[in-house]
Design a protein around this motif. Sequence first.
Motif, PDB file in Angstrom:
ATOM      1  N   GLU A 179      30.468  33.550  46.116  1.00  9.89           N
ATOM      2  CA  GLU A 179      31.510  33.046  45.233  1.00  9.89           C
ATOM      3  C   GLU A 179      30.957  33.102  43.819  1.00  9.89           C
ATOM      4  O   GLU A 179      29.890  32.557  43.553  1.00  9.89           O
ATOM      5  CB  GLU A 179      31.891  31.626  45.627  1.00  9.89           C
ATOM      6  CG  GLU A 179      32.351  31.587  47.076  1.00  9.89           C
ATOM      7  CD  GLU A 179      32.987  30.281  47.509  1.00  9.89           C
ATOM      8  OE1 GLU A 179      33.881  30.325  48.364  1.00  9.89           O
ATOM      9  OE2 GLU A 179      32.586  29.219  46.980  1.00  9.89           O
ATOM     10  N   ILE A 180      31.661  33.799  42.955  1.00  8.35           N
ATOM     11  CA  ILE A 180      31.124  34.047  41.612  1.00  8.35           C
ATOM     12  C   ILE A 180      32.087  33.557  40.537  1.00  8.35           C
ATOM     13  O   ILE A 180      33.290  33.818  40.590  1.00  8.35           O
ATOM     14  CB  ILE A 180      30.820  35.547  41.417  1.00  8.35           C
ATOM     15  CG1 ILE A 180      29.680  35.971  42.361  1.00  8.35           C
ATOM     16  CG2 ILE A 180      30.454  35.849  39.968  1.00  8.35           C
ATOM     17  CD1 ILE A 180      29.285  37.433  42.240  1.00  8.35           C
ATOM     18  N   SER A 181      31.519  32.844  39.555  1.00  6.27           N
ATOM     19  CA  SER A 181      32.240  32.427  38.356  1.00  6.27           C
ATOM     20  C   SER A 181      31.698  33.241  37.191  1.00  6.27           C
ATOM     21  O   SER A 181      30.520  33.592  37.170  1.00  6.27           O
ATOM     22  CB  SER A 181      31.997  30.936  38.105  1.00  6.27           C
ATOM     23  OG  SER A 181      32.358  30.596  36.780  1.00  6.27           O
ATOM     24  N   ILE A 182      32.550  33.548  36.201  1.00  9.60           N
ATOM     25  CA  ILE A 182      31.999  34.226  35.020  1.00  9.60           C
ATOM     26  C   ILE A 182      31.767  33.242  33.881  1.00  9.60           C
ATOM     27  O   ILE A 182      31.407  33.645  32.781  1.00  9.60           O
ATOM     28  CB  ILE A 182      32.865  35.420  34.555  1.00  9.60           C
ATOM     29  CG1 ILE A 182      34.266  34.975  34.129  1.00  9.60           C
ATOM     30  CG2 ILE A 182      32.941  36.482  35.639  1.00  9.60           C
ATOM     31  CD1 ILE A 182      34.945  35.988  33.222  1.00  9.60           C
ATOM     32  N   GLY A 183      31.930  31.947  34.125  1.00 10.49           N
ATOM     33  CA  GLY A 183      31.629  30.973  33.081  1.00 10.49           C
ATOM     34  C   GLY A 183      32.392  29.690  33.306  1.00 10.49           C
ATOM     35  O   GLY A 183      33.342  29.643  34.087  1.00 10.49           O
ATOM     36  N   ASP A 184      31.981  28.656  32.601  1.00  8.59           N
ATOM     37  CA  ASP A 184      32.567  27.333  32.794  1.00  8.59           C
ATOM     38  C   ASP A 184      33.853  27.163  32.016  1.00  8.59           C
ATOM     39  O   ASP A 184      33.914  26.396  31.041  1.00  8.59           O
ATOM     40  CB  ASP A 184      31.562  26.243  32.407  1.00  8.59           C
ATOM     41  CG  ASP A 184      30.424  26.149  33.411  1.00  8.59           C
ATOM     42  OD1 ASP A 184      30.582  26.669  34.535  1.00  8.59           O
ATOM     43  OD2 ASP A 184      29.380  25.562  33.075  1.00  8.59           O
ATOM     44  N   TYR A 185      34.852  27.919  32.396  1.00  5.21           N
ATOM     45  CA  TYR A 185      36.186  27.806  31.837  1.00  5.21           C
ATOM     46  C   TYR A 185      37.121  28.353  32.898  1.00  5.21           C
ATOM     47  O   TYR A 185      36.693  29.094  33.788  1.00  5.21           O
ATOM     48  CB  TYR A 185      36.325  28.601  30.527  1.00  5.21           C
ATOM     49  CG  TYR A 185      35.646  29.938  30.580  1.00  5.21           C
ATOM     50  CD1 TYR A 185      34.347  30.103  30.118  1.00  5.21           C
ATOM     51  CD2 TYR A 185      36.286  31.034  31.174  1.00  5.21           C
ATOM     52  CE1 TYR A 185      33.706  31.324  30.213  1.00  5.21           C
ATOM     53  CE2 TYR A 185      35.649  32.251  31.270  1.00  5.21           C
ATOM     54  CZ  TYR A 185      34.360  32.404  30.787  1.00  5.21           C
ATOM     55  OH  TYR A 185      33.727  33.604  30.904  1.00  5.21           O
ATOM     56  N   VAL A 186      38.388  27.976  32.829  1.00  7.66           N
ATOM     57  CA  VAL A 186      39.313  28.388  33.891  1.00  7.66           C
ATOM     58  C   VAL A 186      40.269  29.450  33.363  1.00  7.66           C
ATOM     59  O   VAL A 186      40.942  29.253  32.348  1.00  7.66           O
ATOM     60  CB  VAL A 186      40.085  27.173  34.437  1.00  7.66           C
ATOM     61  CG1 VAL A 186      41.061  27.618  35.529  1.00  7.66           C
ATOM     62  CG2 VAL A 186      39.121  26.129  34.990  1.00  7.66           C
ATOM     63  N   LEU A 187      40.288  30.582  34.045  1.00 11.17           N
ATOM     64  CA  LEU A 187      41.230  31.653  33.730  1.00 11.17           C
ATOM     65  C   LEU A 187      42.467  31.474  34.598  1.00 11.17           C
ATOM     66  O   LEU A 187      42.440  30.735  35.586  1.00 11.17           O
ATOM     67  CB  LEU A 187      40.587  33.013  34.025  1.00 11.17           C
ATOM     68  CG  LEU A 187      39.269  33.282  33.304  1.00 11.17           C
ATOM     69  CD1 LEU A 187      38.575  34.498  33.901  1.00 11.17           C
ATOM     70  CD2 LEU A 187      39.519  33.476  31.823  1.00 11.17           C
ATOM     71  N   SER A 188      43.524  32.196  34.268  1.00  9.19           N
ATOM     72  CA  SER A 188      44.746  32.008  35.058  1.00  9.19           C
ATOM     73  C   SER A 188      44.700  32.761  36.387  1.00  9.19           C
ATOM     74  O   SER A 188      45.564  32.582  37.234  1.00  9.19           O
ATOM     75  CB  SER A 188      45.977  32.385  34.237  1.00  9.19           C
ATOM     76  OG  SER A 188      45.753  33.536  33.496  1.00  9.19           O
ATOM     77  N   GLY A 189      43.700  33.574  36.580  1.00  7.20           N
ATOM     78  CA  GLY A 189      43.538  34.252  37.860  1.00  7.20           C
ATOM     79  C   GLY A 189      42.182  34.919  37.890  1.00  7.20           C
ATOM     80  O   GLY A 189      41.470  34.958  36.881  1.00  7.20           O
ATOM     81  N   GLY A 190      41.822  35.456  39.035  1.00 10.12           N
ATOM     82  CA  GLY A 190      40.496  36.052  39.177  1.00 10.12           C
ATOM     83  C   GLY A 190      40.383  37.476  38.652  1.00 10.12           C
ATOM     84  O   GLY A 190      39.286  38.035  38.610  1.00 10.12           O
ATOM     85  N   GLU A 191      41.514  38.081  38.236  1.00  6.80           N
ATOM     86  CA  GLU A 191      41.492  39.510  37.894  1.00  6.80           C
ATOM     87  C   GLU A 191      40.575  39.831  36.716  1.00  6.80           C
ATOM     88  O   GLU A 191      39.784  40.780  36.776  1.00  6.80           O
ATOM     89  CB  GLU A 191      42.911  40.021  37.604  1.00  6.80           C
ATOM     90  CG  GLU A 191      43.763  40.227  38.846  1.00  6.80           C
ATOM     91  CD  GLU A 191      44.275  38.934  39.435  1.00  6.80           C
ATOM     92  OE1 GLU A 191      44.181  37.874  38.755  1.00  6.80           O
ATOM     93  OE2 GLU A 191      44.767  38.956  40.576  1.00  6.80           O
ATOM     94  N   LEU A 192      40.708  39.073  35.626  1.00  4.26           N
ATOM     95  CA  LEU A 192      39.878  39.394  34.458  1.00  4.26           C
ATOM     96  C   LEU A 192      38.403  39.143  34.775  1.00  4.26           C
ATOM     97  O   LEU A 192      37.525  39.880  34.325  1.00  4.26           O
ATOM     98  CB  LEU A 192      40.332  38.600  33.228  1.00  4.26           C
ATOM     99  CG  LEU A 192      41.759  38.908  32.765  1.00  4.26           C
ATOM    100  CD1 LEU A 192      42.114  38.080  31.536  1.00  4.26           C
ATOM    101  CD2 LEU A 192      41.939  40.393  32.465  1.00  4.26           C
ATOM    102  N   ALA A 193      38.158  38.126  35.584  1.00  2.00           N
ATOM    103  CA  ALA A 193      36.779  37.859  36.018  1.00  2.00           C
ATOM    104  C   ALA A 193      36.269  39.020  36.869  1.00  2.00           C
ATOM    105  O   ALA A 193      35.116  39.451  36.728  1.00  2.00           O
ATOM    106  CB  ALA A 193      36.722  36.544  36.796  1.00  2.00           C
ATOM    107  N   ALA A 194      37.127  39.548  37.751  1.00  2.00           N
ATOM    108  CA  ALA A 194      36.724  40.689  38.585  1.00  2.00           C
ATOM    109  C   ALA A 194      36.420  41.899  37.715  1.00  2.00           C
ATOM    110  O   ALA A 194      35.467  42.640  37.966  1.00  2.00           O
ATOM    111  CB  ALA A 194      37.827  41.020  39.588  1.00  2.00           C
TER     112      ALA A 194
HETATM  113  N1  ADE Z   1      39.146  32.416  38.196  1.00  2.00           N
HETATM  114  C1  ADE Z   1      39.589  31.536  37.284  1.00  2.00           C
HETATM  115  N2  ADE Z   1      38.627  31.198  36.422  1.00  2.00           N
HETATM  116  C2  ADE Z   1      37.519  31.914  36.786  1.00  2.00           C
HETATM  117  C3  ADE Z   1      36.197  31.988  36.288  1.00  2.00           C
HETATM  118  N3  ADE Z   1      35.780  31.286  35.239  1.00  2.00           N
HETATM  119  N4  ADE Z   1      35.337  32.805  36.919  1.00  2.00           N
HETATM  120  C4  ADE Z   1      35.733  33.504  38.002  1.00  2.00           C
HETATM  121  N5  ADE Z   1      36.955  33.469  38.523  1.00  2.00           N
HETATM  122  C5  ADE Z   1      37.855  32.671  37.923  1.00  2.00           C
END
Ligand code: ADE
Length: 225
Positions: A129-144
């Motif tokens: 399970e991977i996060s790209i940073g301590d903030y919440v995006l509206s979906g995982g696509e941009l993180a992917a």
């Molecule tokens: N989906 C929403 N926020 C995300 C984040 N910070 N990293 C990875 N996936 C996310």
Amino acid sequence: MTIEILTVLPELLTSPFEHSMMKRAQEKGLLTIKLHTLRKWAINKHGQVDDYQYGGGAGMVMMCEPLANAIDELQAESKFDEIIFMTPDGKTLEQRDANTLSLKNRILIICGHYKGIDQRIRNLYVTREISIGDYVLSGGELAAAVLVDAIGRIIPGVLNDETSALTDSFQDNLLAPPVFSRPVEFRGLQVPPILLSGDPKKIEAWRQAQALERTQKRRPDILDQ
Ligand code: ADE
């Protein structure tokens, strides 16, 4: 290497891989990216892939069946080396994770939406399970997209200058040193004379020192590692 992405919004993930390094990696046959729309495995003809969460509360949850059926079908012939779920509560992505993943053959990335995916899919299928940073995006696509770019550019053979990935920030727990190009003087600011000296040893020593100084100032936390 093949990276497959399971998403309800494949449209979000076309452009990021059509340019520059990701384009070159695919043209060279070093990287194959396959987008799969989760709606293909929807539970009904309305394309439903999400539902209310048990226990109440705002936000929908991506259901088990579409995700499980999709993953089972995609790995019917051969298994994924990793099944990654992009989520803000995952492990924060670091260069060393990208390095490790760039050596895999075939990975699947699941993009979450709404309140996330049913926990049982995480238990049953997900290997990281991977996060790209301590903030919440509206979906995982941009993180992917960020993850694929970080992995794709270091697949052996993708970069023209084979050494340049090794001099990236973070590759040796150091930030990259400052860089300069023409002209020698710009608005009163000079290129450091040592870079014009033509002495490769001195230049390398200067770059090391600059990298260390910059890391001490900006990111002492990574020096401790
Ligand atoms: N989906 C929403 N926020 C995300 C984040 N910070 N990293 C990875 N996936 C996310």
